[in-house]
Write an enzyme that holds these catalytic residues in place. Sequence first.
Site, PDB file in Angstrom:
ATOM      1  N   HIS A 422     -31.612  62.100  25.000  1.00 60.41           N
ATOM      2  CA  HIS A 422     -33.021  61.840  25.280  1.00 60.41           C
ATOM      3  C   HIS A 422     -33.194  61.064  26.585  1.00 60.41           C
ATOM      4  O   HIS A 422     -32.327  61.087  27.437  1.00 60.41           O
ATOM      5  CB  HIS A 422     -33.675  61.138  24.083  1.00 60.41           C
ATOM      6  CG  HIS A 422     -33.375  61.833  22.791  1.00 60.41           C
ATOM      7  ND1 HIS A 422     -33.974  63.024  22.422  1.00 60.41           N
ATOM      8  CD2 HIS A 422     -32.481  61.537  21.793  1.00 60.41           C
ATOM      9  CE1 HIS A 422     -33.492  63.413  21.249  1.00 60.41           C
ATOM     10  NE2 HIS A 422     -32.584  62.533  20.848  1.00 60.41           N
ATOM     11  N   GLU A 437     -34.534  55.689  20.077  1.00 62.42           N
ATOM     12  CA  GLU A 437     -33.217  56.315  20.158  1.00 62.42           C
ATOM     13  C   GLU A 437     -32.725  56.391  21.601  1.00 62.42           C
ATOM     14  O   GLU A 437     -31.544  56.149  21.881  1.00 62.42           O
ATOM     15  CB  GLU A 437     -33.262  57.716  19.541  1.00 62.42           C
ATOM     16  CG  GLU A 437     -31.893  58.404  19.525  1.00 62.42           C
ATOM     17  CD  GLU A 437     -31.939  59.825  18.993  1.00 62.42           C
ATOM     18  OE1 GLU A 437     -30.865  60.456  18.912  1.00 62.42           O
ATOM     19  OE2 GLU A 437     -33.051  60.322  18.684  1.00 62.42           O
ATOM     20  N   GLU A 552     -23.828  61.737  15.879  1.00 64.67           N
ATOM     21  CA  GLU A 552     -24.997  61.058  15.283  1.00 64.67           C
ATOM     22  C   GLU A 552     -24.461  59.773  14.669  1.00 64.67           C
ATOM     23  O   GLU A 552     -23.821  59.783  13.621  1.00 64.67           O
ATOM     24  CB  GLU A 552     -25.661  61.942  14.226  1.00 64.67           C
ATOM     25  CG  GLU A 552     -26.302  63.209  14.774  1.00 64.67           C
ATOM     26  CD  GLU A 552     -27.658  62.950  15.432  1.00 64.67           C
ATOM     27  OE1 GLU A 552     -28.057  61.772  15.551  1.00 64.67           O
ATOM     28  OE2 GLU A 552     -28.321  63.933  15.824  1.00 64.67           O
TER      29      GLU A 552
END
Length: 589
Positions: A422, A437, A552
């Site tokens: 991101h 995040e 993750e």
Amino acid sequence: MPRNRMVPIILCLMLIFGSLPALESVRADNGSVSITATSLNVRTGPGLSYPVTGLVKKGEKFSIVKEEGDWIQISLGGSKKGWVAQWFTAKEAAKTAVSPAVSPNAQSSGSVTVNGLRVRKGPGTNHQVIGSFNSGQAVEVLSSNGNWAEVRTKDLRGWVSKEYITMKESKTSEAPPASTKTSGTVTATSLNVREKPSLNSGKIGQLSYGAAVTVHSQSNGWAEITYSGKSAWVSAEYLKIGGKPAADSGKAPTPADQFTGTVTASQLNVRDKNSLDGSVVGSVSKGQSFKILDEQNNWVKIEFQPGKTGWAAGWFFDKKKNGPVAAPSQSVKNSSVSMLHNGTNIRKGPSTSTAVIFRANQGDSFEILSVEKDWYKIALPNGTSGFVAGWIVSVQGTAPQIERPGAEKHTKNKTIVIDPGHGGRDNGTTGVRGTLEKTLTLKTAQLLYDKLRAAGTNVILTRNNDHYISLGSRVSSSHYQNADAFISIHYDSINDRTVRGMTTYYYNSKQMPLGEQIHSSVVSKTMLKDRGTRFGDYHVIRENKQAAILLELGYLSNPAEEMLVNTNQYQEAVANGVFEGLARYFKNN
């Protein structure tokens, strides 16, 4: 108050405030920096582990107080100071009254040191790539901005990273008079002599401890000398410079084989090369003396048996020249160690099997008394002494920096692309307590970047600040760099707030071994719930031709896990886990 009584007070105030510009100019002697990130954390010390004390904004300028590694201490006004990451700044040269700053049009010649060096429109990775150069290509250096240099050839003009350019100033002025020569004495055990003032330049020889040289000039931490009748360069850090000019004989320095070394360790391995990676070919014992045949990188070559030669660690030898004059192979005088971690164990002896007698915290410094095996004997505050493992501290002074052979030997010279998920307008998920995040992935990536870079790995971040990058550009970076591994870093979220743990994704069988090694290593370091390594149809791994995985690293939708993953301890554990996982992968592949 009568007017005549005000006069001396006004004069005093004028004197005080009139001196302020002079004080400011002194502070600016180290130059200044301009912030290039949208917003940049200011920390209490030179590292990501230090607390954040404030923020500075893009375009703001600050005076440099001092520099340490990749960190710069800046003046925030008055007596307030703070540390910022150098890679988010553009440095401006210091101004002096003696010689004016170099004009932007002042030209130098340069040479490219790597293949595929990107040329950009401006000084920063956020500028468009307009071409590339290959190793050895000659360029004209027009100007510089921080860590970037503006260069041109007959076909192309743009900006490149200074790190990959060896520069040499054009000789536009007369040579300095002979009177500028000074004498120098080598203070290192062995000092590399290079063709040019750069670590990328070829090595043409070595100087031994105590060798005398004539220094013709100095530039950016390098000293120009004469070696074997030719101009050459050595690091000025390892020269004691001063006194009358030494006579230039044009001869090479005294060879190392005029030294004899006596072993100081109880038992010392002899290896087939000058590195801990070398195979053990024999051993020597305390008190044995040998003629030193050669020295390289703090290792000495000896004839340990008749007709058999090998290499041994030089800091375990008491070295003497021509018998009576001692020249220690690795002095520990005026040297100290600084702790890298909180709760570092100080032990009774040089082994992990001995009792812990003291605990130290990050930044604590202790005087080195001696070096034993891979341990430093240090002076403790209560007047006693203890031992600390050499591979968990940093060294200041002339003592050797001990490095335990381990993960770093498998990751050295590998190319790793780290992809913080991101960024910019894409926040990713948001935690129940507000964690973004995109912010957390960048923090994790920067820690991992620092760790790998320190181990000699070629590391590339797809983004190093809060800006948006397309998925295609992330994959292109992996292909362009011919990455040995591509690691995309993310944090997870789901509607069920009880779900927690770590998951690693790969897209094809080629990527699976990398995913399995890194996943198991990170789980063991973080103790996070293991949600397994599995197939994932994500663009950055699906379209990636290199070994690529997506991590993750916990659920921001779980309140407890969100708090955990934000801690410095967790971030360090993740970085260590990925580092060791990469080492295992490269060792087995």
